[in-house]
Scaffold this motif. Structure first.
Motif, PDB file in Angstrom:
ATOM      1  N   THR A 184      -5.626   2.020   4.573  1.00 44.24           N
ATOM      2  CA  THR A 184      -5.883   1.921   2.752  1.00 44.24           C
ATOM      3  C   THR A 184      -6.641   3.279   2.879  1.00 44.24           C
ATOM      4  O   THR A 184      -6.768   3.624   1.654  1.00 44.24           O
ATOM      5  CB  THR A 184      -7.184   1.232   2.848  1.00 44.24           C
ATOM      6  OG1 THR A 184      -6.874  -0.034   4.138  1.00 44.24           O
ATOM      7  CG2 THR A 184      -7.912   0.139   1.376  1.00 44.24           C
ATOM      8  N   ILE A 238      -7.111 -11.336   6.727  1.00 44.09           N
ATOM      9  CA  ILE A 238      -6.705 -10.361   7.292  1.00 44.09           C
ATOM     10  C   ILE A 238      -6.344  -9.132   5.984  1.00 44.09           C
ATOM     11  O   ILE A 238      -6.426  -7.807   5.674  1.00 44.09           O
ATOM     12  CB  ILE A 238      -5.133  -9.974   8.262  1.00 44.09           C
ATOM     13  CG1 ILE A 238      -5.640 -10.872   9.368  1.00 44.09           C
ATOM     14  CG2 ILE A 238      -4.128  -8.905   8.202  1.00 44.09           C
ATOM     15  CD1 ILE A 238      -4.548 -11.118  10.458  1.00 44.09           C
ATOM     16  N   ALA A 279      -3.385   5.615   1.189  1.00 44.58           N
ATOM     17  CA  ALA A 279      -3.239   5.032   0.205  1.00 44.58           C
ATOM     18  C   ALA A 279      -4.303   5.748  -0.491  1.00 44.58           C
ATOM     19  O   ALA A 279      -3.970   6.624  -1.776  1.00 44.58           O
ATOM     20  CB  ALA A 279      -2.710   3.581  -0.754  1.00 44.58           C
ATOM     21  N   LYS A 307     -17.738   4.725   0.260  1.00 42.61           N
ATOM     22  CA  LYS A 307     -16.219   2.849   0.695  1.00 42.61           C
ATOM     23  C   LYS A 307     -16.501   2.338   2.199  1.00 42.61           C
ATOM     24  O   LYS A 307     -15.190   3.586   2.053  1.00 42.61           O
ATOM     25  CB  LYS A 307     -15.878   2.960  -0.823  1.00 42.61           C
ATOM     26  CG  LYS A 307     -14.865   1.914  -0.364  1.00 42.61           C
ATOM     27  CD  LYS A 307     -15.291   0.336  -0.879  1.00 42.61           C
ATOM     28  CE  LYS A 307     -14.213  -0.587  -0.568  1.00 42.61           C
ATOM     29  NZ  LYS A 307     -14.689  -2.024  -0.611  1.00 42.61           N
ATOM     30  N   ILE A 308     -16.636   1.599   2.660  1.00 45.11           N
ATOM     31  CA  ILE A 308     -16.000   1.431   3.389  1.00 45.11           C
ATOM     32  C   ILE A 308     -14.272   0.498   3.921  1.00 45.11           C
ATOM     33  O   ILE A 308     -14.335  -0.223   3.309  1.00 45.11           O
ATOM     34  CB  ILE A 308     -16.838   0.192   4.374  1.00 45.11           C
ATOM     35  CG1 ILE A 308     -18.447   0.601   4.796  1.00 45.11           C
ATOM     36  CG2 ILE A 308     -16.173  -0.454   6.102  1.00 45.11           C
ATOM     37  CD1 ILE A 308     -19.739  -0.529   4.894  1.00 45.11           C
ATOM     38  N   MET A 309     -13.894   2.096   4.738  1.00 43.88           N
ATOM     39  CA  MET A 309     -12.133   1.336   4.506  1.00 43.88           C
ATOM     40  C   MET A 309     -11.688   1.827   5.968  1.00 43.88           C
ATOM     41  O   MET A 309     -11.925   2.353   6.334  1.00 43.88           O
ATOM     42  CB  MET A 309     -11.382   2.357   3.963  1.00 43.88           C
ATOM     43  CG  MET A 309     -12.021   1.804   1.763  1.00 43.88           C
ATOM     44  SD  MET A 309     -10.802   3.072   1.513  1.00 43.88           S
ATOM     45  CE  MET A 309     -10.556   2.545  -0.171  1.00 43.88           C
ATOM     46  N   PRO A 369     -14.181  -7.024   1.324  1.00 48.84           N
ATOM     47  CA  PRO A 369     -14.448  -7.678   1.969  1.00 48.84           C
ATOM     48  C   PRO A 369     -15.128  -9.170   1.476  1.00 48.84           C
ATOM     49  O   PRO A 369     -16.062  -9.808   0.393  1.00 48.84           O
ATOM     50  CB  PRO A 369     -15.318  -7.814   2.984  1.00 48.84           C
ATOM     51  CG  PRO A 369     -16.393  -6.566   1.524  1.00 48.84           C
ATOM     52  CD  PRO A 369     -15.158  -6.098   0.862  1.00 48.84           C
ATOM     53  N   GLN A 380      -9.364  -7.388   4.724  1.00 52.36           N
ATOM     54  CA  GLN A 380      -9.706  -6.374   5.617  1.00 52.36           C
ATOM     55  C   GLN A 380      -8.293  -4.819   4.948  1.00 52.36           C
ATOM     56  O   GLN A 380      -9.235  -3.926   4.921  1.00 52.36           O
ATOM     57  CB  GLN A 380      -9.039  -6.558   7.266  1.00 52.36           C
ATOM     58  CG  GLN A 380      -9.164  -5.045   7.299  1.00 52.36           C
ATOM     59  CD  GLN A 380      -8.870  -5.379   9.719  1.00 52.36           C
ATOM     60  OE1 GLN A 380      -8.465  -6.358   9.702  1.00 52.36           O
ATOM     61  NE2 GLN A 380      -9.535  -4.452  10.340  1.00 52.36           N
ATOM     62  N   ILE A 381      -7.253  -5.060   4.399  1.00 51.87           N
ATOM     63  CA  ILE A 381      -6.186  -3.998   4.483  1.00 51.87           C
ATOM     64  C   ILE A 381      -6.232  -4.029   2.969  1.00 51.87           C
ATOM     65  O   ILE A 381      -6.751  -2.166   3.118  1.00 51.87           O
ATOM     66  CB  ILE A 381      -5.600  -4.781   4.603  1.00 51.87           C
ATOM     67  CG1 ILE A 381      -4.444  -5.031   6.161  1.00 51.87           C
ATOM     68  CG2 ILE A 381      -3.879  -3.706   3.693  1.00 51.87           C
ATOM     69  CD1 ILE A 381      -3.071  -5.744   6.125  1.00 51.87           C
ATOM     70  N   PHE A 382      -7.261  -4.598   2.048  1.00 54.54           N
ATOM     71  CA  PHE A 382      -7.601  -4.392   0.592  1.00 54.54           C
ATOM     72  C   PHE A 382      -9.122  -3.644   0.427  1.00 54.54           C
ATOM     73  O   PHE A 382      -8.709  -2.807  -0.479  1.00 54.54           O
ATOM     74  CB  PHE A 382      -6.764  -4.921   0.158  1.00 54.54           C
ATOM     75  CG  PHE A 382      -5.309  -5.733  -0.087  1.00 54.54           C
ATOM     76  CD1 PHE A 382      -4.252  -4.336  -1.078  1.00 54.54           C
ATOM     77  CD2 PHE A 382      -4.531  -6.335   0.174  1.00 54.54           C
ATOM     78  CE1 PHE A 382      -3.307  -3.853  -1.212  1.00 54.54           C
ATOM     79  CE2 PHE A 382      -2.878  -6.238   0.520  1.00 54.54           C
ATOM     80  CZ  PHE A 382      -2.357  -5.754  -0.122  1.00 54.54           C
ATOM     81  N   GLY A 383      -9.503  -3.864   1.697  1.00 54.17           N
ATOM     82  CA  GLY A 383     -11.309  -3.307   1.125  1.00 54.17           C
ATOM     83  C   GLY A 383     -11.886  -4.143   0.536  1.00 54.17           C
ATOM     84  O   GLY A 383     -12.340  -3.565  -0.065  1.00 54.17           O
ATOM     85  N   PRO A 426     -11.500   1.763  -5.572  1.00 51.19           N
ATOM     86  CA  PRO A 426     -12.002   1.046  -4.719  1.00 51.19           C
ATOM     87  C   PRO A 426     -12.939   0.520  -4.438  1.00 51.19           C
ATOM     88  O   PRO A 426     -13.028  -0.575  -3.961  1.00 51.19           O
ATOM     89  CB  PRO A 426     -12.269   2.456  -3.774  1.00 51.19           C
ATOM     90  CG  PRO A 426     -11.979   3.545  -4.264  1.00 51.19           C
ATOM     91  CD  PRO A 426     -12.028   3.258  -5.951  1.00 51.19           C
ATOM     92  N   GLU A 460      -8.996   0.307   7.513  1.00 48.96           N
ATOM     93  CA  GLU A 460      -8.113   0.533   7.887  1.00 48.96           C
ATOM     94  C   GLU A 460      -7.466   1.824   8.048  1.00 48.96           C
ATOM     95  O   GLU A 460      -7.767   2.237   6.525  1.00 48.96           O
ATOM     96  CB  GLU A 460      -7.851  -0.777   6.569  1.00 48.96           C
ATOM     97  CG  GLU A 460      -7.080  -2.293   7.063  1.00 48.96           C
ATOM     98  CD  GLU A 460      -6.056  -2.020   7.861  1.00 48.96           C
ATOM     99  OE1 GLU A 460      -4.698  -2.020   8.435  1.00 48.96           O
ATOM    100  OE2 GLU A 460      -6.406  -2.679   9.530  1.00 48.96           O
ATOM    101  N   LEU A 464       1.011  -1.290  -0.233  1.00 45.69           N
ATOM    102  CA  LEU A 464      -0.175  -0.001   0.071  1.00 45.69           C
ATOM    103  C   LEU A 464       0.610   1.444  -0.060  1.00 45.69           C
ATOM    104  O   LEU A 464       0.182   2.037  -0.646  1.00 45.69           O
ATOM    105  CB  LEU A 464      -1.054   0.009   1.022  1.00 45.69           C
ATOM    106  CG  LEU A 464      -2.197  -0.898   0.835  1.00 45.69           C
ATOM    107  CD1 LEU A 464      -2.857  -0.938   2.317  1.00 45.69           C
ATOM    108  CD2 LEU A 464      -2.994   0.055   0.212  1.00 45.69           C
TER     109      LEU A 464
END
Lengths: 316, 550, 305
Positions: free
Chosen positions: B266, A258, B269, B259-261, A266, A261-264, A167, B263, A154
């Protein structure tokens, strides 16, 4: 073959019942229920209101009656309704299935494409610098915790390249380019950890086969081309590797939490994990049940590929 | 330990000064805002939210433009959108653009008319709301007094599913006067009425019958500026402009996707790469993107109050001397520096920055919050607490790392007075259970936080009025009397005197250790105009005034 | 099971120390293994790394310049002569935390492997030894555990038992126990079909004696290899659990926790996250190199090639 298949299919039933009971009991052993989570840590509700909410959501029933209701629903193809989002669990799973499956398959494919040739080369050139190099490459991927690697990805892409994928996940059938941009970082991260496992499996399996009498005899007699021999050995050596592959794909379906989650992005693992956090019993039960079914089916398919890879195996 | 005091004192001090400046400037919750609401005891019609004068902090010659779609990062998942049964703030952030109440907050947190066009208070026990005419629900039906009565009747039931029912417990009944007039009768004078509506906690008006008929968790029929298109949990909330919105020409954006982020990495970024137009950031996150030329960062205090709650049903924490000892051993500035990354201000029982109700930080820092280890040791000795006394500190890191970081700093600080703090970090469900009557209050101290409140009473009543189940052993007849009177007093000046006295007693008896309120940051792309952050970190006002200049 | 049939279908090696012969480990045999291990360059490197961490863990209080939990300095200080690897977000010495962290990693790895080995080993031995219905039942349980997503199981167990390092070790151990059951069961089945077992039975050896004297020595090699590999998996699993806030409790210095919270500072203060990352990577690398070398050294069929 038919009888074997039947036996395997019958054995699936106790496995699934066992897994569903296990998840059911575990969820009820976790302190707190969905109403506690609904209320949160800040609110001060009267006992009457708390009881009212429990009755509204049906979590005041005894656990065995909750289980029977749930398993009854499963038998008629209904995984229940989320206690938190009021959506059918089937819908929630289906919403996430494409992302999950895509990540799992792509990550597995990338790792195999890298690992299998590396493993074969390492085995045929045992103890050479190539072997050493392959080994180290594989192991570093395994040794880096993937949440760390993900963060690095990231940072580098956003700071150095000023780039992030769109996104919102897009299906590969809709827009392949955008989709690939979105899944490239998570799949690379996921596959990094798998390369070493497959590569080492391939290497040792290959070594084992190459060390066997018939190959050695053939070599000693100067029979045949070395490449032919290797490709022949490869087919035999692939069998245990295929087993690992199956387990890997199965694990990826639920185990990428994980990274999701980090990269959105789901997926199903994330759905279940949050179900646990929210004490959303139907979601966790349905999600785990789904993964268990997937796992069992994948393993069955793998056992069947044995028959293809090794004609000496006959199921009876 | 010694070096921490000298080295780290500077930053929190600075941020405090900065903070006070902000309060004066009116970016914080200005003293007038919450007072203004309380003071409108006679017939009042506060100025309507002048729709033409959309606040433009970066004034541009062209002015607001309609149209366009925008993706905003949401830092947490709403989980469900039912405005009645959800207590979590993230849920409010999910439905605040679609539902409205009788009143609302503007960017300065002044109470403004929403579904009620105006209101009168003929006597201390009556509120008459004149509803806005011509308002339509998202499904095209008319909004009437029936809907208001239906919503409040649902909220006021004894076993109501409305989790914030407590906010309205002073209401006696709700009656329909005519199709667009509703009359509320209260049991006692109820100064918090207008705020309780505006804060949108179990106060969003839903269409008559919706709770029974509809699936409120993932479908929305409201009156707000945006209609819900789709909510996919953990993924996104898609909203589309409500063309029939009564506040025309608001809102400006045609389409908004949250958009649900979860982190922060994220979100940062995505901000840098320009794939989202808005994101909420921590203090560290804001530092990191400040240098970005194409981003605008709005920073300021928010009313999110971190506290440590004693279990006063247990020895030795039932003894006020012991609690006061722990208070004197707590170095709040160090906690702010290490747990809040320096971005916070110490706070007393009522959150610093909350109207003019709070105890000024300088007064706290030179008084009760001035660490005094000798005094603390002496108090412990007096109370007969032995060296090595264990303290079970319950904490969860599920709503941010601040909680567990606070625990770590606190643990080190308590070593100085011989208190052996044992941190028990648990998952949020376990935490909620253990820190509730259902879990028998299984902790010595737990770390918690107060999200925004609409009235000073909200910081005090539930925890310090001894008859409430969540008082966890705190009992002071004088406090009970004061709290009861203060919440039923309309005159703000009189109330202020009472709350000052209340806070004085609380600081001395320390049923909690109030730590600090933190600063929050929100970043937007520079082409997104009109967005103004609020100290409550709600986004409804900001979104409906936002527009794209590109 | 299919994999078993595969094993039998493969042509048997005729090497002198064929695994079908009772491999009663003798002194010179051990020496032989050690010698091969030392000659294995990667194995040697791996062993050295693991040994180094072991020394670090044992001598932590002597080596570490600070206590791992005290907060002596300002937060996020860059590496300097006082703090060789810098300080973290509390002003704690990162070097000291990494040194003490090796204790936690080794402890978690070691104990969870022992737990997995104990539960899984017994299940596998019993299944392979008694076969029949017992085997069927045990393998069904193993199947259930396998079908259950591991990450989810660990997290649920951590929630039920309360987050702590003990729970983490137990949960990781339980989750990987089925793996051992399978690793142990296969070779046990093979050994049980050998003639010397039949012979032992005839002379009236008890089950316990047969298992201890004949079965265990013959299945030791795959177990040792698997244990080394699982050790590294456990170290990573603890890191993941701690990352989720369900592993080691603050303020204890777990590499996973350090990495998880340090991640936030990767841009402004990269040292906070880099060093624990390096430590984990090195440890996992070392364990895997050692495991690979052990596999090579212990596997008779790979010796001559």
């Amino acid at each position: 073959m038919g009888r074997y298949l039947l036996r395997r299919l019958v054995l699936i039933i106790p496995t699934l019942i066992g897994a569903s009971l296990l998840v059911f009991v575990m969820m009820r052993l976790l302190p707190g229920d969905v109403v506690d989570l609904l209320i949160g840590s800040e609110l001060t509700l009267s006992a009457e209101q708390r009881a009212g909410l429990r009755a509204m959501l049906g979590v005041d029933q005894p656990w065995y009656s909750q289980y029977l209701t749930w398993i009854g629903g499963v038998l008629s193809g209904d995984l229940g309704i989320s206690l938190r989002s009021s959506q059918p669990v089937t819908t929630l799973i289906l919403q996430r299935l494409p992302v999950t499956v895509e990540l799992a398959i792509l990550a597995a494919l990338i790792s195999w494409v890298v690992a299998i040739p590396l493993g074969v080369i390492a085995a045929t050139r045992r103890n050479s610098p190539t072997d050493l190099f392959a080994n180290i490459v594989g192991l570093i991927g395994l040794a880096l915790p993937n949440f760390w690697l993900a963060t690095l990805f990231l940072l580098i892409t956003s700071i150095v390249f000023r780039w992030q994928p769109s996104p919102q996940w897009v299906s590969p059938f809709e827009d392949l380019r955008t989709n690939l941009q979105q899944v490239i970082m998570p799949t690379l991260t996921l596959s990094a950890g798998m390369i070493a496992v497959t590569m080492r499996m391939m290497r040792s399996s290959m070594l084992e086969v190459l060390g066997q009498d018939y190959i050695r005899t053939a070599q000693a007699k100067g029979l045949g081309d070395r490449m032919v021999l290797i490709s022949h050995a490869f087919k035999n050596a692939a069998i245990p590797v295929v087993t690992v592959m199956g387990v890997q794909v199965g694990n990826l379906l639920g185990g990428a939490v994980i990274i999701e989650q980090i990269f959105g992005l789901p997926g199903i693992g994330w759905l279940i994990l949050n179900g646990i956090y929210q004490r959303d019993y139907p979601v966790v039960q349905g999600g785990v049940f789904f993964l268990a079914v997937a796992f069992v089916v994948i393993n069955l398919l793998i056992d069947l590929t044995y028959a293809y890879l090794d004609p000496r195996i006959h199921y009876g | 330990m010694a070096s921490t005091d000298t080295g780290d004192g500077a930053r929190p001090n600075m941020s405090r000064r900065q903070f006070l400046r902000l309060v004066v400037a009116g970016t914080g919750i200005s003293a007038s805002s919450i007072l203004a609401a309380c003071g409108s005891s006679t017939s009042s019609t506060p100025a309507a939210p002048a729709p033409t004068a959309a606040p433009a902090p970066t004034a541009t010659p062209s002015g607001p433009r309609r149209g366009g779609s925008s993706i905003w990062a949401a830092e947490s998942d709403p989980v469900a959108l039912n405005p009645i049964t959800n207590s979590n703030f993230s849920s409010t952030q999910g439905f605040e653009h679609s539902y409205e109440s009788l009143t609302a907050y503007n960017d300065k947190l002044e109470i403004i008319p929403a579904l009620a066009e105006s209101w009168q208070t003929p006597d201390d026990l009556t509120y008459i709301f004149n509803l806005r005419k011509g308002v339509k629900w998202h499904d095209g039906t008319d909004f009437t007094a029936e809907d208001v009565k239906y919503t409040f009747d649902l909220v006021l039931q004894k076993d109501s599913p409305a989790v914030w029912r407590n906010n309205f417990d002073q209401i006696e009944k709700v009656e329909i006067v005519d199709s667009h007039t509703v009359k509320f009768t209260t049991k006692t004078p109820f100064p918090g009425m207008l705020g309780a509506c505006a804060i949108l906690r179990s106060s969003a008006i839903i269409p008559k019958g919706a709770f029974e008929k509809g699936n409120l968790d993932n479908t929305v029929v409201g009156t707000g500026p945006y209609k819900l298109v789709e909510y996919v949990p953990k993924d996104y909330i898609k909203l589309v402009r409500n063309p029939d919105y009564w506040g025309d020409p608001l809102p400006y954006l045609d389409e908004v996707t949250f958009k649900i982020m979860e982190e922060e990495e994220t979100r940062i970024a995505a901000l840098r790469a320009g794939t989202v137009d808005y994101a909420f950031l921590s203090a560290e996150g804001a530092e990191r993107v400040k240098a970005e030329p194409n981003l605008v960062v709005q920073q300021g205090p928010r009313t999110y109050l971190y506290v440590m709650i004693f279990n006063m049903l247990r020895e030795p924490w039932s003894n006020p001397k012991v609690r006061l000892a722990l208070n004197y051993a707590t170095n709040r500035l160090e906690i702010i520096d290490k747990a809040l990354s320096g971005a916070g201000t110490v706070s007393g029982p009522i959150a610093t920055g909350f109207g003019n109700w709070f105890v000024p930080p300088d007064q706290l820092l030179s008084g009760y919050y001035k660490p005094d280890i000798e005094r603390a040791k002496a108090l412990l000795k007096e109370a007969g607490v032995a060296e090595g006394q264990k303290l079970d500190l319950l904490v969860t890191n599920f709503s941010g790392e601040v909680f567990s970081r606070t625990a770590v700093v606190f643990q080190e600080q308590m070593k100085q007075i011989g208190i052996d703090v044992q941190i028990r970090q648990v998952e949020q469900g376990v935490f909620i259970k253990e820190a509730s009557p259902d879990g028998n209050w299984n902790y010595d101290v737990n770390i918690n936080a107060y999200s925004p409140r609409h009235d000073p009473d909200g910081y005090l009543w539930a925890r310090f009025f001894s008859e409430n189940p969540y008082a966890v052993g705190y009992k002071n007849p004088k406090m009970d009397e004061l709290l009861k009177t203060a919440r039923a007093t309309i005159d703000p000046a009189q109330r202020k005197v009472m709350y000052d006295e209340i806070q004085g007693i609380l600081l001395e008896e320390s049923p909690m250790l109030w730590i600090a309120v933190d600063n929050a940051s929100e970043a937007t792309q520079n082409y997104l105009k009109g967005y103004v952050r609020t100290a409550f970190t709600r986004r409804d006002w900001g979104l409906k005034n936002s527009w794209l200049d590109k | 099971m299919a994999d078993q049939q595969v094993g039998q279908a493969l042509p048997k090696s005729s090497a002198p120390s064929d695994r079908n012969a009772p491999l009663v480990v003798q002194r010179n045999e051990q020496l032989e293994v050690t010698r091969r291990l030392l000659r294995h360059p990667l194995g040697f490197t791996g062993g050295t790394i693991v040994l180094l961490f072991l020394v670090l863990a044992l001598a932590a209080p002597l080596i570490a310049p600070f206590s791992p939990t005290e907060q002596p300095s300002r937060r996020l200080l860059a590496p300097s002569s006082t703090h060789i690897l810098g300080t973290d977000e509390f002003g704690r010495d990162i070097l000291s935390r990494i040194i003490f962290g090796s204790r936690i990693s080794l402890q978690v790895g070691g104990i969870s492997v022992v737990i997995a080995l104990f539960i899984g080993g017994i299940l596998g031995l019993v299944a392979g030894y008694f076969r029949g219905e017992v085997d069927g039942l045990i393998m069904r349980v193993v199947d259930i555990m396998f079908a259950f997503p591991g990450v989810i199981l660990i997290i649920a167990l951590a929630g039920i038992l309360g987050a702590s390092i003990t729970t983490a070790m137990f949960a990781i151990g339980v989750v990987y126990a089925p793996l051992f059951a399978r690793v142990v069961r296969g070779p046990t089945l093979t050994v049980m079909q050998q003639q010397y077992i039949e012979g032992a039975r005839v002379v009236g050896a008890s089950s316990t004696r047969i298992i201890l004297r004949y079965v265990l020595p013959n299945i030791a090699a795959p177990i040792i290899v698997q244990a080394t590999l699982l050790f590294s998996t456990a170290v990573l699993a603890e890191a993941t659990l701690s990352f989720l806030g369900l592993g080691t409790q603050p303020p204890d210095p777990s590499w996973g926790t350090m990495l998880g919270s340090g991640r936030r500072y990767m841009e402004q203060a990269p040292w906070v996250a880099i060093w624990p990352g390096v430590a984990i990577t090195l440890m996992v690398l070392g364990l895997n190199l050692l495991g690979d070398a052990l596999r090579d050294a212990l596997d008779p069929r790979l010796r001559s090639s």
